[in-house]
Design an enzyme around this catalytic site. Structure first.
Site, mmCIF file in Angstrom:
data_model
loop_
_atom_site.group_PDB
_atom_site.id
_atom_site.type_symbol
_atom_site.label_atom_id
_atom_site.label_comp_id
_atom_site.label_asym_id
_atom_site.label_seq_id
_atom_site.Cartn_x
_atom_site.Cartn_y
_atom_site.Cartn_z
ATOM 1 N N SER A 145 41.156 32.488 30.643
ATOM 2 C CA SER A 145 41.362 33.592 29.699
ATOM 3 C C SER A 145 42.611 33.317 28.873
ATOM 4 C CB SER A 145 41.533 34.898 30.474
ATOM 5 O OG SER A 145 42.027 35.943 29.665
ATOM 6 N N TYR A 158 43.869 41.179 36.651
ATOM 7 C CA TYR A 158 43.113 40.257 35.805
ATOM 8 C C TYR A 158 44.026 39.110 35.346
ATOM 9 C CZ TYR A 158 39.889 38.655 32.166
ATOM 10 O OH TYR A 158 39.050 37.887 31.398
#
Length: 253
Positions: A145, A158
């Site tokens: 990410s 996350y």
């Protein structure tokens, strides 16, 4: 002749979380390059399966809740029983929970970490054992990410999990290169998927994001096809332990 290095005819690719979004885009890209697909999802990925089969490739649905590592052995067994082998693993399945760090719960921490890094590691381990048993090596592609590089806001677990994905990608590449296993990652930028729906619905936040992306748009699942085929193919045989940003230039700003 160079294009032959990108061909994946009759390879078997396991893709987790491919019922929608980026996972679906990558599964279709791999199928277009010649792969049969093992789709690992909590629900039946009907649309993805139909699209893969329309390309003349086979699709196996394996239903599994990847919040638990206990599902991993039967996932591998079903794939090998159906197709005889696994050549490529794409660890795409992931979840996100949004909340201020001051209020973030232990449950939200554990839920995200279990899916986004714990199962990613142990599924990679199981597939690596299968690669070694087969004797021909293989390719593992993890989905990182932008928050593997940056801190972000309101997504502590996350951010932690995706930072861990990039680190584990490097470690596995170091250890498994001797087995002819390449482990790399793709870090998508801001993509138009279910995970970013809240951001895209917030006009001010969406504008701020778009203003920073040199490409001037949100990414789409099709943007992942070329990178995943490259990292799954012989064209990337000397690429190992690298995280490739597919971000429209976000990190260049």
């Amino acid at each position: 002749m160079m294009l032959n290095a990108f061909e994946l005819k009759d390879k078997v690719a396991m893709v987790t979380g491919c019922n929608t979004g980026l996972g679906q885009g990558m599964a279709l890209g791999l199928a277009q390059a010649g792969c049969d697909i093992v789709g690992v999802n909590m629900s039946e990925p009907t649309e993805t399966r139909q699209a893969v089969e329309a390309l003349g490739r086979r699709f196996l649905t394996v239903k599994a809740d990847l919040s638990s590592t206990g599902v991993i052995p039967p996932v591998i067994e079903q794939a090998v029983a159906a197709f005889g082998r696994i050549d490529i693993l794409v660890n795409n399945a992931g979840i996100i929970r949004r909340e201020d760090a001051l209020s973030f719960t232990e449950q939200d921490w554990d839920d995200v970490m279990n899916v986004n890094i714990k199962t990613v590691f142990f599924l990679s381990q199981a597939v690596a054992h299968q690669f070694i048993k087969q004797g021909n090596g293989g390719k593992i592609i993890n989905i990182a990410s932008m928050l593997s590089f940056q801190g972000g806001i309101r997504v502590p677990s996350y951010t932690a999990s995706k930072s861990a994905v990039m680190g584990v990608t490097r470690l596995l590449a170091n250890e498994w290169a001797k087995h002819n296993i390449n482990v790399n990652a793709i870090a998508p930028g801001y993509m138009a998927t279910n995970n970013t729906q809240q951001l895209r619905d917030d006009e001010d936040r969406s504008k701020a994001i778009l203003d920073r992306i040199p490409a001037g748009r949100w990414g789409v699942p099709e943007d992942m096809m070329g990178p995943v085929v490259f990292l799954a193919s012989a064209a990337s045989d000397y690429v190992n332990g690298y995280t490739l940003a597919v971000d429209g230039g976000w990190l260049a700003r």
